[in-house]
Design a protein around this motif. Structure first.
Motif, PDB file in Angstrom:
ATOM      1  N   TYR A  16     -21.322 -14.036  71.789  1.00  0.00           N
ATOM      2  CA  TYR A  16     -22.303 -14.805  71.012  1.00  0.00           C
ATOM      3  C   TYR A  16     -23.724 -14.298  71.271  1.00  0.00           C
ATOM      4  O   TYR A  16     -24.618 -15.084  71.565  1.00  0.00           O
ATOM      5  CB  TYR A  16     -22.210 -16.286  71.355  1.00  0.00           C
ATOM      6  CG  TYR A  16     -21.031 -16.963  70.688  1.00  0.00           C
ATOM      7  CD1 TYR A  16     -21.162 -17.589  69.452  1.00  0.00           C
ATOM      8  CD2 TYR A  16     -19.771 -16.946  71.284  1.00  0.00           C
ATOM      9  CE1 TYR A  16     -20.087 -18.193  68.835  1.00  0.00           C
ATOM     10  CE2 TYR A  16     -18.677 -17.543  70.659  1.00  0.00           C
ATOM     11  CZ  TYR A  16     -18.853 -18.171  69.444  1.00  0.00           C
ATOM     12  OH  TYR A  16     -17.785 -18.761  68.823  1.00  0.00           O
ATOM     13  N   LEU A  39     -14.009 -26.880  62.883  1.00  0.00           N
ATOM     14  CA  LEU A  39     -13.210 -25.796  62.313  1.00  0.00           C
ATOM     15  C   LEU A  39     -11.722 -26.169  62.321  1.00  0.00           C
ATOM     16  O   LEU A  39     -11.037 -26.069  61.303  1.00  0.00           O
ATOM     17  CB  LEU A  39     -13.441 -24.559  63.173  1.00  0.00           C
ATOM     18  CG  LEU A  39     -13.029 -23.199  62.694  1.00  0.00           C
ATOM     19  CD1 LEU A  39     -13.905 -22.761  61.560  1.00  0.00           C
ATOM     20  CD2 LEU A  39     -13.140 -22.215  63.837  1.00  0.00           C
ATOM     21  N   ALA A  76     -20.626 -23.022  54.470  1.00  0.00           N
ATOM     22  CA  ALA A  76     -20.952 -22.136  55.591  1.00  0.00           C
ATOM     23  C   ALA A  76     -22.311 -21.468  55.368  1.00  0.00           C
ATOM     24  O   ALA A  76     -23.136 -21.379  56.284  1.00  0.00           O
ATOM     25  CB  ALA A  76     -19.865 -21.082  55.772  1.00  0.00           C
ATOM     26  N   ILE A  77     -22.555 -21.007  54.138  1.00  0.00           N
ATOM     27  CA  ILE A  77     -23.832 -20.350  53.851  1.00  0.00           C
ATOM     28  C   ILE A  77     -24.978 -21.362  53.949  1.00  0.00           C
ATOM     29  O   ILE A  77     -26.033 -21.074  54.516  1.00  0.00           O
ATOM     30  CB  ILE A  77     -23.775 -19.667  52.466  1.00  0.00           C
ATOM     31  CG1 ILE A  77     -22.829 -18.460  52.537  1.00  0.00           C
ATOM     32  CG2 ILE A  77     -25.157 -19.236  52.010  1.00  0.00           C
ATOM     33  CD1 ILE A  77     -22.435 -17.878  51.197  1.00  0.00           C
ATOM     34  N   THR A  79     -24.970 -24.130  55.794  1.00  0.00           N
ATOM     35  CA  THR A  79     -25.153 -24.487  57.207  1.00  0.00           C
ATOM     36  C   THR A  79     -25.942 -23.402  57.939  1.00  0.00           C
ATOM     37  O   THR A  79     -26.806 -23.694  58.772  1.00  0.00           O
ATOM     38  CB  THR A  79     -23.786 -24.692  57.889  1.00  0.00           C
ATOM     39  OG1 THR A  79     -23.035 -25.633  57.144  1.00  0.00           O
ATOM     40  CG2 THR A  79     -23.954 -25.187  59.314  1.00  0.00           C
ATOM     41  N   THR A  80     -25.638 -22.136  57.620  1.00  0.00           N
ATOM     42  CA  THR A  80     -26.368 -21.031  58.241  1.00  0.00           C
ATOM     43  C   THR A  80     -27.854 -21.109  57.900  1.00  0.00           C
ATOM     44  O   THR A  80     -28.727 -20.882  58.747  1.00  0.00           O
ATOM     45  CB  THR A  80     -25.779 -19.688  57.773  1.00  0.00           C
ATOM     46  OG1 THR A  80     -24.387 -19.659  58.085  1.00  0.00           O
ATOM     47  CG2 THR A  80     -26.458 -18.523  58.460  1.00  0.00           C
TER      48      THR A  80
ATOM     49  N   HIS B  30     -22.263 -14.233  61.524  1.00  0.00           N
ATOM     50  CA  HIS B  30     -23.573 -14.808  61.238  1.00  0.00           C
ATOM     51  C   HIS B  30     -24.332 -13.951  60.222  1.00  0.00           C
ATOM     52  O   HIS B  30     -24.930 -14.466  59.277  1.00  0.00           O
ATOM     53  CB  HIS B  30     -24.373 -14.962  62.530  1.00  0.00           C
ATOM     54  CG  HIS B  30     -25.652 -15.704  62.354  1.00  0.00           C
ATOM     55  ND1 HIS B  30     -25.676 -17.033  61.978  1.00  0.00           N
ATOM     56  CD2 HIS B  30     -26.947 -15.314  62.462  1.00  0.00           C
ATOM     57  CE1 HIS B  30     -26.938 -17.423  61.875  1.00  0.00           C
ATOM     58  NE2 HIS B  30     -27.723 -16.405  62.154  1.00  0.00           N
ATOM     59  N   MET B  32     -23.066 -12.066  58.012  1.00  0.00           N
ATOM     60  CA  MET B  32     -22.394 -12.230  56.723  1.00  0.00           C
ATOM     61  C   MET B  32     -22.879 -13.503  56.035  1.00  0.00           C
ATOM     62  O   MET B  32     -23.268 -13.481  54.864  1.00  0.00           O
ATOM     63  CB  MET B  32     -20.882 -12.309  56.956  1.00  0.00           C
ATOM     64  CG  MET B  32     -20.081 -12.824  55.785  1.00  0.00           C
ATOM     65  SD  MET B  32     -18.593 -13.686  56.336  1.00  0.00           S
ATOM     66  CE  MET B  32     -17.700 -13.823  54.800  1.00  0.00           C
ATOM     67  N   LEU B  33     -22.883 -14.617  56.796  1.00  0.00           N
ATOM     68  CA  LEU B  33     -23.236 -15.902  56.196  1.00  0.00           C
ATOM     69  C   LEU B  33     -24.732 -16.010  55.924  1.00  0.00           C
ATOM     70  O   LEU B  33     -25.172 -16.839  55.139  1.00  0.00           O
ATOM     71  CB  LEU B  33     -22.765 -17.051  57.108  1.00  0.00           C
ATOM     72  CG  LEU B  33     -21.240 -17.169  57.233  1.00  0.00           C
ATOM     73  CD1 LEU B  33     -20.868 -18.263  58.217  1.00  0.00           C
ATOM     74  CD2 LEU B  33     -20.610 -17.451  55.878  1.00  0.00           C
ATOM     75  N   ARG B  34     -25.511 -15.132  56.595  1.00  0.00           N
ATOM     76  CA  ARG B  34     -26.954 -15.065  56.320  1.00  0.00           C
ATOM     77  C   ARG B  34     -27.186 -14.224  55.067  1.00  0.00           C
ATOM     78  O   ARG B  34     -28.315 -14.020  54.655  1.00  0.00           O
ATOM     79  CB  ARG B  34     -27.634 -14.413  57.526  1.00  0.00           C
ATOM     80  CG  ARG B  34     -28.881 -15.092  58.000  1.00  0.00           C
ATOM     81  CD  ARG B  34     -29.295 -14.543  59.346  1.00  0.00           C
ATOM     82  NE  ARG B  34     -29.199 -13.093  59.417  1.00  0.00           N
ATOM     83  CZ  ARG B  34     -29.208 -12.396  60.541  1.00  0.00           C
ATOM     84  NH1 ARG B  34     -29.305 -13.018  61.698  1.00  0.00           N
ATOM     85  NH2 ARG B  34     -29.116 -11.093  60.530  1.00  0.00           N
ATOM     86  N   LEU B  35     -26.065 -13.661  54.552  1.00  0.00           N
ATOM     87  CA  LEU B  35     -26.081 -12.781  53.373  1.00  0.00           C
ATOM     88  C   LEU B  35     -26.880 -11.508  53.633  1.00  0.00           C
ATOM     89  O   LEU B  35     -27.488 -10.946  52.728  1.00  0.00           O
ATOM     90  CB  LEU B  35     -26.620 -13.526  52.140  1.00  0.00           C
ATOM     91  CG  LEU B  35     -25.887 -14.829  51.775  1.00  0.00           C
ATOM     92  CD1 LEU B  35     -26.508 -15.465  50.538  1.00  0.00           C
ATOM     93  CD2 LEU B  35     -24.405 -14.581  51.538  1.00  0.00           C
ATOM     94  N   TRP B  93     -17.346 -23.177  60.725  1.00  0.00           N
ATOM     95  CA  TRP B  93     -17.327 -21.709  60.693  1.00  0.00           C
ATOM     96  C   TRP B  93     -18.726 -21.161  60.952  1.00  0.00           C
ATOM     97  O   TRP B  93     -18.918 -20.234  61.741  1.00  0.00           O
ATOM     98  CB  TRP B  93     -16.808 -21.265  59.331  1.00  0.00           C
ATOM     99  CG  TRP B  93     -16.477 -19.833  59.178  1.00  0.00           C
ATOM    100  CD1 TRP B  93     -16.087 -18.979  60.175  1.00  0.00           C
ATOM    101  CD2 TRP B  93     -16.488 -19.060  57.967  1.00  0.00           C
ATOM    102  NE1 TRP B  93     -15.842 -17.733  59.641  1.00  0.00           N
ATOM    103  CE2 TRP B  93     -16.080 -17.756  58.293  1.00  0.00           C
ATOM    104  CE3 TRP B  93     -16.793 -19.362  56.639  1.00  0.00           C
ATOM    105  CZ2 TRP B  93     -15.976 -16.748  57.337  1.00  0.00           C
ATOM    106  CZ3 TRP B  93     -16.681 -18.362  55.688  1.00  0.00           C
ATOM    107  CH2 TRP B  93     -16.280 -17.068  56.034  1.00  0.00           C
ATOM    108  N   ALA B  94     -19.729 -21.761  60.281  1.00  0.00           N
ATOM    109  CA  ALA B  94     -21.100 -21.288  60.428  1.00  0.00           C
ATOM    110  C   ALA B  94     -21.633 -21.570  61.833  1.00  0.00           C
ATOM    111  O   ALA B  94     -22.357 -20.756  62.407  1.00  0.00           O
ATOM    112  CB  ALA B  94     -21.991 -21.945  59.380  1.00  0.00           C
ATOM    113  N   GLY B  97     -19.296 -19.634  64.399  1.00  0.00           N
ATOM    114  CA  GLY B  97     -19.322 -18.195  64.106  1.00  0.00           C
ATOM    115  C   GLY B  97     -17.974 -17.523  64.238  1.00  0.00           C
ATOM    116  O   GLY B  97     -17.885 -16.314  64.429  1.00  0.00           O
TER     117      GLY B  97
END
Lengths: 91, 151
Positions: A16, A39, A76-77, A79-80, B30, B32-35, B93-94, B97
């Motif tokens: 991480y 999850l 997910a996007i 939340t990020t 991360h 990926m999800l941050r695009l 998931w976000a 990670g």
């Protein structure tokens, strides 16, 4: 010290890195555990995960799998995005 | 037994592939999800692009599988639990990670926080198990609580 070992040990890593750049080890552990619980719960409720619905389900054109995959990609996007705002763009 | 060995072989291949694609690293998921990085989307897309036509062909030809008998794909219609579960799964998931398969790869690659993620996943499964104790259980995964799907 533990963080240092986790980050610099050649064999033992946390996995991480980016998260640990903005958070100490304690909160990282809490966050990872809480996220993983969501999850597991979500996967059980939805009946599948990234590989189950996301890969296998979509490949066999199951409508439920398209719905699940579109939903988890979206949340997910989002939340990020929230995590990025919460850390002032550091994460 | 033979079936288990084949399962083991394909499981190992899948795990190796996840590790090769660095999917067991928080940073990969991360990004990926941050695009920021399209890699994982491309990986998933190419996997589906390979398997979807093959499955379509096998189904259309009515081919029998060597070990599993009649080949039949199972499809279901979206229901409320799919949306609810999918939404929570995405949030988890976000935050974590990782998702169930890469969490296992984390541990075998020596990424120690995988040891935190896996018990978390099992706690989530356990909570759902306790919640649904009163419901009828048929099969597992996607096909518990079988209801007519219009097919």
């Amino acid at each position: 010290m533990v963080t240092q070992v986790l980050r610099e040990g050649s064999e033992v890593r946390s996995g991480y890195d980016a998260l640990q750049d903005v958070l100490p080890l304690g909160p990282t552990i809490v966050l990872v555990f809480a996220g993983a619980t969501l999850l597991g719960y979500g996967a059980a409720v939805a009946g599948g995960c990234t590989s189950g619905h996301g890969l296998c389900g979509t490949a066999q054109r199951s409508p439920a799998s398209f719905a699940v995959t579109a939903t988890f990609m979206t949340t997910a996007i989002l939340t990020t995005l929230v995590l990025r705002f919460a850390t002032g763009g550091d994460l | 037994m033979k079936l288990n060995l084949i399962g083991l072989l394909f499981g190992a291949l899948f795990g190796g592939l996840l590790a090769g694609a660095q999917l067991h690293e928080y940073d990969t998921i991360h990004a990926m999800l941050r695009l920021d990085e399209p890699d994982v989307f491309l990986l998933m897309g190419s996997a589906i692009a390979v398997s979807a036509p093959l499955l379509w062909l096998i189904e259309r030809r009515g081919m029998k599988t060597p070990f599993g008998g009649e080949f039949s794909l199972s499809r279901s219609m979206p229901q409320r639990h799919h949306i609810k579960g999918g939404a929570l799964f995405g949030i988890g998931w976000a935050i974590a990670g990782t998702c169930p398969a890469p969490a296992l790869v984390m541990v075998s690659s020596g990424a120690l926080l995988g040891l935190i993620a896996i018990p978390g996943i099992f706690l989530g499964l356990h909570i759902h198990e306790r919640e649904s104790q009163n419901q009828l259980h048929v099969g597992d995964g996607e096909h518990r609580n079988l209801q007519p799907t219009g097919k």
